[in-house]
Motif scaffolding. Structure first.
Motif, short mmCIF file in Angstrom:
data_model
loop_
_atom_site.label_atom_id
_atom_site.label_comp_id
_atom_site.label_asym_id
_atom_site.label_seq_id
_atom_site.Cartn_x
_atom_site.Cartn_y
_atom_site.Cartn_z
N UNK A 31 -2.66 -30.95 72.76
CA UNK A 31 -2.16 -32.26 72.74
C UNK A 31 -3.44 -33.45 72.57
N UNK A 32 -4.47 -32.97 73.21
CA UNK A 32 -5.69 -33.90 73.21
C UNK A 32 -6.31 -33.92 71.79
N UNK A 33 -6.19 -32.60 71.19
CA UNK A 33 -6.71 -32.41 69.90
C UNK A 33 -6.03 -33.36 68.91
N UNK A 47 -13.98 -31.89 67.29
CA UNK A 47 -14.46 -30.73 68.26
C UNK A 47 -15.29 -31.24 69.38
N UNK A 48 -16.34 -31.98 68.91
CA UNK A 48 -17.29 -32.64 70.29
C UNK A 48 -16.49 -33.74 71.17
N UNK A 49 -15.49 -34.31 70.56
CA UNK A 49 -15.07 -35.36 71.61
C UNK A 49 -13.91 -34.63 72.32
N UNK A 50 -13.22 -33.69 71.73
CA UNK A 50 -12.16 -32.76 72.49
C UNK A 50 -13.15 -32.20 73.90
N UNK A 51 -13.98 -31.47 73.64
CA UNK A 51 -14.99 -30.98 74.76
C UNK A 51 -15.39 -31.90 75.59
N UNK A 109 -13.67 -20.79 60.49
CA UNK A 109 -12.39 -20.60 60.78
C UNK A 109 -12.07 -22.12 61.66
N UNK A 110 -13.21 -22.36 62.46
CA UNK A 110 -13.07 -23.41 63.33
C UNK A 110 -12.64 -24.74 62.36
N UNK A 111 -13.71 -24.76 61.36
CA UNK A 111 -13.50 -26.01 60.58
C UNK A 111 -12.17 -26.02 59.84
N UNK A 112 -11.77 -24.89 59.49
CA UNK A 112 -10.34 -24.82 58.70
C UNK A 112 -9.14 -25.48 59.52
N UNK A 113 -9.17 -24.90 60.71
CA UNK A 113 -8.32 -25.17 61.81
C UNK A 113 -8.19 -26.61 62.13
N UNK A 114 -9.42 -27.21 62.19
CA UNK A 114 -9.44 -28.62 62.60
C UNK A 114 -9.07 -29.21 61.37
#
Length: 215
Positions: A31-33, A47-51, A109-114
């Motif tokens: 939800x946050x993402x 990714x940075x902001x979610x963290x 994989x992270x980039x593709x997912x985001x």
């Protein structure tokens, strides 16, 4: 604390117990993402902001009041502050490259997912863009209700304002957007504007969708 109690525990318990925090994170990270992805279009920034949002939970857990709204609504209030701070930071930078200094590298994989999440939330970013000309106080309520799908009560709690204030601002925002959509339609196609009462689509559909709460 047993497993069932952990699952029921809120932010305050998550701060005290690493396992509870991990469960809290898994419960809310999607939800946050999505909230972040409606406001930025770069996977590294998302990714940075979610963290940062979940790190802020550690400092803000004591402010959560279940009677004022869900954990998600409370997180959206934190997320909105983090995203706003990032926007101000970027605006102050002289060089765009400074935005990327010191960042951790994301796996492919992270980039593709985001990127998939960013693509999925592109309608939300278009809807938010339609709100850009509203006064900040009205835009904030409209974003949380029409785009992020919070109740008026939850939006008021996230923004730290009274429910009646939130309802007034939401009413003004929707009225302004409907009027703007009508003006834009008249300028673009006077004939369509005159027949809009019969169901004809206006050119600026995003404004009307947000104004009607359909975004």
């Amino acid at each position: 604390m047993d497993g069932a109690e952990r699952l029921r525990s809120g932010p305050a318990a998550a701060v005290r117990d690493r396992q509870v925090f991990e469960e809290f994170y898994r419960r809310h990270v999607d939800a946050v993402m999505r909230f972040v992805a409606r406001r930025v279009d770069d996977p590294h920034t998302a990714a940075d902001l979610t963290a940062e949002i979940f790190l802020a939970v550690l400092d803000s857990a004591h402010t959560y009041r279940p009677r004022l709204g869900s954990e998600t609504a409370w997180l959206y209030g934190i997320a909105r502050n983090i995203v706003s701070s990032e926007r101000r930071r970027v605006a102050r930078e002289a060089e765009r490259n400074l935005r990327f200094s010191g960042r951790r590298l994301l796996e492919a994989d992270d980039i593709v997912r985001l990127e998939d999440k960013l693509d999925a939330e592109s309608p939300g970013r278009h809807a938010l863009a339609a709100l850009a000309r509203l006064p900040e106080s009205e835009r904030a309520v409209m974003e949380l209700v029409a785009v992020d799908q919070l109740t008026v009560t939850e939006a008021a709690a996230a923004l730290g304002i009274r429910q009646v204030t939130a309802r007034v601002r939401l009413h003004r925002a929707r009225k302004a957007l409907r009027e703007e959509a009508g003006v834009n339609a008249a300028k673009t196609n006077p004939v369509a504007a005159q027949t809009s009462s019969t169901g004809a689509e206006t050119p600026d559909a995003s404004l009307l969708y947000v104004a009607r709460g359909e975004a």
